[in-house]
Design an enzyme around this catalytic site. Structure first.
Site, PDB file in Angstrom:
ATOM      1  N   ASN A   9       0.881  -1.172   0.000  1.00  0.00           N
ATOM      2  CA  ASN A   9       0.000   0.000   0.000  1.00  0.00           C
ATOM      3  C   ASN A   9       0.917   1.221   0.000  1.00  0.00           C
ATOM      4  O   ASN A   9       1.519   1.541   1.017  1.00  0.00           O
ATOM      5  CB  ASN A   9      -0.893  -0.016   1.243  1.00  0.00           C
ATOM      6  CG  ASN A   9      -1.691   1.268   1.396  1.00  0.00           C
ATOM      7  OD1 ASN A   9      -1.733   2.087   0.470  1.00  0.00           O
ATOM      8  ND2 ASN A   9      -2.322   1.450   2.537  1.00  0.00           N
ATOM      9  N   TRP A  10       0.992   1.854  -1.165  1.00  0.00           N
ATOM     10  CA  TRP A  10       1.916   2.991  -1.289  1.00  0.00           C
ATOM     11  C   TRP A  10       1.395   4.240  -0.589  1.00  0.00           C
ATOM     12  O   TRP A  10       2.116   5.211  -0.436  1.00  0.00           O
ATOM     13  CB  TRP A  10       2.146   3.311  -2.760  1.00  0.00           C
ATOM     14  CG  TRP A  10       3.083   2.374  -3.456  1.00  0.00           C
ATOM     15  CD1 TRP A  10       3.693   1.258  -2.943  1.00  0.00           C
ATOM     16  CD2 TRP A  10       3.537   2.486  -4.815  1.00  0.00           C
ATOM     17  NE1 TRP A  10       4.486   0.678  -3.890  1.00  0.00           N
ATOM     18  CE2 TRP A  10       4.415   1.409  -5.046  1.00  0.00           C
ATOM     19  CE3 TRP A  10       3.290   3.384  -5.863  1.00  0.00           C
ATOM     20  CZ2 TRP A  10       5.041   1.214  -6.283  1.00  0.00           C
ATOM     21  CZ3 TRP A  10       3.906   3.190  -7.092  1.00  0.00           C
ATOM     22  CH2 TRP A  10       4.776   2.118  -7.293  1.00  0.00           C
ATOM     23  N   LYS A  11       0.100   4.260  -0.249  1.00  0.00           N
ATOM     24  CA  LYS A  11      -0.513   5.477   0.311  1.00  0.00           C
ATOM     25  C   LYS A  11      -0.265   6.637  -0.665  1.00  0.00           C
ATOM     26  O   LYS A  11      -0.274   6.402  -1.875  1.00  0.00           O
ATOM     27  CB  LYS A  11       0.025   5.731   1.720  1.00  0.00           C
ATOM     28  CG  LYS A  11      -0.140   4.472   2.593  1.00  0.00           C
ATOM     29  CD  LYS A  11       0.095   4.672   4.042  1.00  0.00           C
ATOM     30  CE  LYS A  11      -0.103   3.323   4.753  1.00  0.00           C
ATOM     31  NZ  LYS A  11      -0.002   3.429   6.209  1.00  0.00           N
ATOM     32  N   HIS A  94      -9.473   1.469   4.828  1.00  0.00           N
ATOM     33  CA  HIS A  94      -8.212   1.624   5.571  1.00  0.00           C
ATOM     34  C   HIS A  94      -8.446   2.587   6.748  1.00  0.00           C
ATOM     35  O   HIS A  94      -9.220   3.532   6.625  1.00  0.00           O
ATOM     36  CB  HIS A  94      -7.127   2.164   4.632  1.00  0.00           C
ATOM     37  CG  HIS A  94      -5.759   2.095   5.225  1.00  0.00           C
ATOM     38  ND1 HIS A  94      -5.316   3.006   6.153  1.00  0.00           N
ATOM     39  CD2 HIS A  94      -4.750   1.204   5.064  1.00  0.00           C
ATOM     40  CE1 HIS A  94      -4.087   2.674   6.526  1.00  0.00           C
ATOM     41  NE2 HIS A  94      -3.716   1.583   5.885  1.00  0.00           N
ATOM     42  N   GLU A  96      -6.793   4.967   7.808  1.00  0.00           N
ATOM     43  CA  GLU A  96      -6.543   6.379   7.480  1.00  0.00           C
ATOM     44  C   GLU A  96      -7.764   6.995   6.794  1.00  0.00           C
ATOM     45  O   GLU A  96      -8.073   8.170   6.992  1.00  0.00           O
ATOM     46  CB  GLU A  96      -5.280   6.498   6.616  1.00  0.00           C
ATOM     47  CG  GLU A  96      -4.016   6.235   7.436  1.00  0.00           C
ATOM     48  CD  GLU A  96      -2.865   5.625   6.668  1.00  0.00           C
ATOM     49  OE1 GLU A  96      -2.875   5.634   5.424  1.00  0.00           O
ATOM     50  OE2 GLU A  96      -1.932   5.120   7.329  1.00  0.00           O
ATOM     51  N   GLU A 166      -5.342  -4.648  10.490  1.00  0.00           N
ATOM     52  CA  GLU A 166      -4.308  -3.641  10.704  1.00  0.00           C
ATOM     53  C   GLU A 166      -4.589  -2.891  12.005  1.00  0.00           C
ATOM     54  O   GLU A 166      -5.372  -1.928  12.003  1.00  0.00           O
ATOM     55  CB  GLU A 166      -4.294  -2.637   9.547  1.00  0.00           C
ATOM     56  CG  GLU A 166      -3.993  -3.242   8.198  1.00  0.00           C
ATOM     57  CD  GLU A 166      -3.370  -2.217   7.255  1.00  0.00           C
ATOM     58  OE1 GLU A 166      -2.332  -2.544   6.681  1.00  0.00           O
ATOM     59  OE2 GLU A 166      -3.896  -1.112   7.118  1.00  0.00           O
ATOM     60  N   GLY A 172       2.737   2.417  10.698  1.00  0.00           N
ATOM     61  CA  GLY A 172       3.697   3.499  10.520  1.00  0.00           C
ATOM     62  C   GLY A 172       4.410   3.900  11.800  1.00  0.00           C
ATOM     63  O   GLY A 172       5.075   4.936  11.852  1.00  0.00           O
ATOM     64  N   SER A 212       3.623  -2.080  10.166  1.00  0.00           N
ATOM     65  CA  SER A 212       5.084  -2.140  10.341  1.00  0.00           C
ATOM     66  C   SER A 212       5.684  -3.488   9.931  1.00  0.00           C
ATOM     67  O   SER A 212       6.651  -3.949  10.536  1.00  0.00           O
ATOM     68  CB  SER A 212       5.472  -1.801  11.787  1.00  0.00           C
ATOM     69  OG  SER A 212       5.040  -0.490  12.115  1.00  0.00           O
TER      70      SER A 212
HETATM   71  P1  13P Z   1       3.190   0.451   7.568  1.00  0.00           P
HETATM   72  O1  13P Z   1       3.647  -0.876   7.000  1.00  0.00           O
HETATM   73  O2  13P Z   1       3.953   1.617   7.035  1.00  0.00           O
HETATM   74  O3  13P Z   1       3.111   0.392   9.060  1.00  0.00           O
HETATM   75  O4  13P Z   1       1.684   0.676   7.044  1.00  0.00           O
HETATM   76  C1  13P Z   1       0.755  -0.334   7.194  1.00  0.00           C
HETATM   77  C2  13P Z   1      -0.450   0.015   6.417  1.00  0.00           C
HETATM   78  O5  13P Z   1      -1.187   0.910   6.761  1.00  0.00           O
HETATM   79  C3  13P Z   1      -0.731  -0.751   5.181  1.00  0.00           C
HETATM   80  O6  13P Z   1      -1.999  -0.511   4.711  1.00  0.00           O
END
Ligand code: 13P
Length: 248
Positions: A9-11, A94, A96, A166, A172, A212
């Protein structure tokens, strides 16, 4: 048999030229694995990756979709638009998006249904906050996210959905859930799916852990019985790191 599935997931990272460079490098590394891989990228990078990954077996996913077919929804993208580009997957719900863009179990449910209708596989995210974990409501909370997100979805369709667990506190932050914590919740998710759909269907559903995940902890996470894959944020931005996770 569930095939392990690692998705990036590149966000909101990587412009088109960076996406192209990633694809060329990653394509050269990918191969000789039974693990399914996909990257979920910003809308503006989708066509580049679909083109670059054609014939490689590497999937391409979006990170959001609107639940209507079309209409006056400024700034939104429909499932048909994604399908036309050749997208295979789409992340839905997600944390976020739930936190910053008012995504609810209700909208997640509508989006999952629309994606299934258009033959795009949803990666539906669930996960608790640290407060919810510490106060002990985490199991009730995850169950309500699952029931809300999957409401009205048939067993046949449920098999196509990827569930990503998640925990918000592990995203993150560098603070990974322990493999035991991740396994425990993924087993609970499988148990909830058994309650909802029966064992045969629940056995087919891919459940990922996200939060993470990096090359250094991928093996112990992937070795858990009920964890079938990972949804990888930060570490999916580097081709070698993503490949190292796929090669867990
Ligand atoms: P990280 O791997 O950067 O913690 O992010 C996880 C995430 O939100 C994947 O969708």
């Amino acid at each position: 048999m569930r095939i392990p599935f690692i998705a990036g997931n590149w966000k909101m990272y990587k412009n088109r030229s960076e996406a192209k460079a990633f694809a060329e490098e990653f394509k050269a590394l990918y191969g000789g694995t039974d693990v399914k891989a996909a990257v979920c990228v910003p809308f503006t990078d989708l066509d580049i990756l679909v083109e670059a990954f054609r014939g490689t077996g590497i999937g391409v996913g979006a990170q959001n979709v609107h639940f209507e077919d079309e209409g006056a929804f400024t700034g939104e993208i429909s499932a048909d638009m994604l399908k036309e580009i050749g997208v295979d997957f789409c992340i839905v719900g997600h944390s976020e998006r739930r936190q910053y863009f008012a995504e609810t179990d209700g909208t997640v449910n509508l989006k999952v249904k629309k994606l299934l209708e258009k033959d795009i596989r949803p990666i539906m995210c669930v996960g608790e906050s640290l407060e919810q974990r510490d106060s002990g409501v985490l199991y009730d909370f995850i169950k309500s996210q699952l029931k809300g997100g999957l409401e009205g979805i048939s067993a046949e369709d449920a098999e196509k959905i990827v569930i990503a667990y998640e925990p918000i506190w592990a995203i993150g932050t560098g603070r990974t859930a322990t493999p035991e914590q991740a396994e425990e919740m993924c087993a609970f998710i499988r148990g909830t799916l058994i309650e909802m759909y029966g064992e045969e269907t629940a056995d087919e559903v891919i459940i990922q852990y996200g939060g993470s995940v990096k090359p250094a902890n991928a093996t112990e996470i992937m070795n858990q019985d009920e964890i079938d894959g990972a949804l990888v944020g930060g570490a999916s931005l580097k081709p070698a790191d993503l490949m190292a996770i796929i090669d867990f």
